[in-house]
Design a protein around this motif. Structure first.
Motif, mmCIF file in Angstrom:
data_model
loop_
_atom_site.group_PDB
_atom_site.id
_atom_site.type_symbol
_atom_site.label_atom_id
_atom_site.label_comp_id
_atom_site.label_asym_id
_atom_site.label_seq_id
_atom_site.Cartn_x
_atom_site.Cartn_y
_atom_site.Cartn_z
ATOM 1 N N ALA A 138 0.839 -1.208 0.000
ATOM 2 C CA ALA A 138 0.000 0.000 0.000
ATOM 3 C C ALA A 138 0.869 1.251 0.000
ATOM 4 N N ALA A 139 1.942 1.214 0.793
ATOM 5 C CA ALA A 139 2.846 2.369 0.856
ATOM 6 C C ALA A 139 3.494 2.625 -0.493
ATOM 7 N N LEU A 140 3.834 1.546 -1.182
ATOM 8 C CA LEU A 140 4.441 1.673 -2.512
ATOM 9 C C LEU A 140 3.477 2.320 -3.494
ATOM 10 N N LEU A 141 2.242 1.855 -3.449
ATOM 11 C CA LEU A 141 1.245 2.387 -4.374
ATOM 12 C C LEU A 141 1.001 3.870 -4.111
ATOM 13 N N LEU A 142 1.009 4.231 -2.825
ATOM 14 C CA LEU A 142 0.826 5.647 -2.482
ATOM 15 C C LEU A 142 2.029 6.469 -2.919
ATOM 16 N N ALA A 143 3.208 5.858 -2.885
ATOM 17 C CA ALA A 143 4.428 6.604 -3.201
ATOM 18 C C ALA A 143 4.605 6.818 -4.699
ATOM 19 N N LEU A 144 3.950 5.997 -5.503
ATOM 20 C CA LEU A 144 4.149 6.080 -6.961
ATOM 21 C C LEU A 144 3.895 7.470 -7.536
ATOM 22 N N PRO A 145 2.735 8.074 -7.256
ATOM 23 C CA PRO A 145 2.499 9.406 -7.842
ATOM 24 C C PRO A 145 3.540 10.421 -7.405
ATOM 25 N N ARG A 146 4.076 10.282 -6.187
ATOM 26 C CA ARG A 146 5.065 11.231 -5.703
ATOM 27 C C ARG A 146 6.334 11.160 -6.533
ATOM 28 N N ALA A 147 6.669 9.984 -6.975
ATOM 29 C CA ALA A 147 7.881 9.830 -7.776
ATOM 30 C C ALA A 147 7.765 10.602 -9.079
ATOM 31 N N ASP A 148 6.531 10.770 -9.537
ATOM 32 C CA ASP A 148 6.317 11.479 -10.797
ATOM 33 C C ASP A 148 6.250 12.994 -10.611
ATOM 34 N N ARG A 149 6.249 13.432 -9.354
ATOM 35 C CA ARG A 149 6.054 14.855 -9.099
ATOM 36 C C ARG A 149 7.351 15.667 -9.130
ATOM 37 N N GLY A 150 8.451 15.055 -9.493
ATOM 38 C CA GLY A 150 9.753 15.737 -9.475
ATOM 39 C C GLY A 150 9.854 16.801 -10.554
ATOM 40 N N GLU A 151 11.011 17.472 -10.581
ATOM 41 C CA GLU A 151 11.211 18.534 -11.568
ATOM 42 C C GLU A 151 11.171 17.987 -12.991
ATOM 43 N N THR A 152 11.867 16.856 -13.150
ATOM 44 C CA THR A 152 11.804 16.202 -14.459
ATOM 45 C C THR A 152 10.841 15.037 -14.333
ATOM 46 N N GLU A 153 10.240 14.686 -15.408
ATOM 47 C CA GLU A 153 9.267 13.602 -15.353
ATOM 48 C C GLU A 153 9.997 12.266 -15.453
ATOM 49 N N ILE A 154 10.301 11.710 -14.291
ATOM 50 C CA ILE A 154 11.102 10.487 -14.271
ATOM 51 C C ILE A 154 10.180 9.298 -14.051
ATOM 52 N N ARG A 155 10.275 8.364 -14.971
ATOM 53 C CA ARG A 155 9.487 7.147 -14.784
ATOM 54 C C ARG A 155 10.219 6.244 -13.793
ATOM 55 N N PRO A 156 9.481 5.478 -13.029
ATOM 56 C CA PRO A 156 10.122 4.607 -12.051
ATOM 57 C C PRO A 156 11.147 3.676 -12.673
ATOM 58 N N THR A 157 10.860 3.193 -13.894
ATOM 59 C CA THR A 157 11.797 2.257 -14.531
ATOM 60 C C THR A 157 13.126 2.950 -14.807
ATOM 61 N N SER A 158 13.069 4.239 -15.083
ATOM 62 C CA SER A 158 14.305 4.968 -15.392
ATOM 63 C C SER A 158 15.245 4.955 -14.196
ATOM 64 N N LEU A 159 14.689 5.170 -13.018
ATOM 65 C CA LEU A 159 15.525 5.212 -11.827
ATOM 66 C C LEU A 159 16.148 3.854 -11.553
ATOM 67 N N THR A 160 15.399 2.827 -11.833
ATOM 68 C CA THR A 160 15.930 1.486 -11.617
ATOM 69 C C THR A 160 17.089 1.220 -12.552
#
Lengths: 178, 151
Positions: free
Chosen positions: B64-86
């Protein structure tokens, strides 16, 4: 062969030897039962309370830090458990179910008599003096062990014992012959 | 103790000794140890069941925490997809700041670093340069387009 010390038994128990726990139970069950009989004045409750203490010991001694002697831990746990029993019983009595001190198997009536006589003897003493008489005179603990169990100095134990005996001489023997 | 007789004529020490002898005869019932064992057996199944239930609850909460955190990862200055960070973390040879061990490989994402934390300040891994981020973004966009074309 010499008996293993309490500390050795606890260490063996912590390293996974369940027989060490049995040895601790055998070593202290009578002492704790006698104390609980006096504190609770009900053989059945005393029996249950002693089992509760050992159930807590099963869990608690695994994390035992050896800051005090194992008996001190058992003694204080027993006192705590018996206080809880007495509180619960007081609440039951308030709810209309008076506690029956004679409740329990027939064979425990003699125990009740012995507990009653000790209770009567120490009833006239203030809390700390009562405790020192129970441990030093009735449980025959050394001054050092009594001091450790009570969390005080040996000199304090001696002074409390002296005052307790003087007080018993003065007025504590009333009604003992009944 | 000196032997003393009370005002009522009772030999105090003798009386205490008599009570003590009687008291010392009190013994815990023979079945005490068996009862302790029986009660321990009664308690154990409950104690074993609780951690299992706790672990299941913890796993649910983590998801549940992961699912909630997902949109936050997209809120950065650049639009970073989660796969990119991995992918970036693999390229850098270390986890990105704030990544949760094990979770990134499972879901292909990592959590953003907590604000103001040492890890977030770049202590664990060097921050990606703009060029690197751009390359990675293009890379994952290409990958997505390929997937889309296949389907």
């Amino acid at each position: 062969m010499t008996e293993p010390s309490d500390v050795e038994l606890v260490q063996r128990f912590r390293s996974g030897d369940p027989e060490a726990f049995d040895a601790i139970v055998r070593r202290y069950q009578d002492t704790l039962y006698r104390l609980a009989s006096v504190w609770l004045y009900n053989p059945q409750h005393a029996e249950d309370a002693v089992q509760d203490v050992f159930l807590r010991a099963w869990r608690g001694l695994r994390r035992f830090g050896f800051r005090a002697a194992p008996f001190t831990w058992l003694y204080r746990t027993a006192r705590h458990v018996c206080n809880e029993y007495n509180r619960r019983r007081a609440n039951e009595a308030l709810d209309g179910e008076p506690a029956d001190p004679a409740a329990g198997p027939e064979r425990r009536v003699g125990d009740l008599d012995a507990a009653r006589r000790v209770r009567r003897l120490v009833a006239v003493l203030p809390g700390r003096q009562r405790e020192v008489v129970m441990l030093r005179i009735f449980e025959e603990l050394s001054v050092a062990d009594t001091a450790q169990a009570m969390g005080c100095r040996q000199g304090t134990v001696k002074a409390l014992l002296h005052k307790a005996v003087r007080r018993l001489r003065e007025n504590g023997m009333e009604g003992l012959g009944e | 103790m000196n032997r003393r007789v009370s005002d009522e004529g009772i030999d105090v020490e003798a009386e205490i000794e008599a009570i003590r002898r009687e008291y010392r005869l009190l013994k815990a019932p023979d079945h005490n140890l068996c009862r302790v064992h029986a009660r321990l057996r009664e308690e154990r199944p409950r104690r074993v069941a609780l951690p299992a239930a706790g672990a299941a609850l913890a796993a649910t909460l983590a998801v549940a925490a992961l699912l909630l955190a997902l949109p936050r990862a997209d809120r950065g200055e650049t639009e970073i997809r989660p796969t990119s960070l991995t992918v970036l973390s693999l390229a850098a040879g270390s986890r990105p700041a704030g990544a949760v061990p094990g979770l990134s490989s499972m879901r292909g994402i990592s959590l953003p670093a907590p604000p103001g934390s040492a890890a977030g300040a770049g202590a664990a891994a060097p921050a990606p340069t703009d060029t690197e981020l751009e390359d990675l973004r293009n890379h994952s966009r290409d990958e997505e387009e390929k997937d889309h074309a296949k389907s």
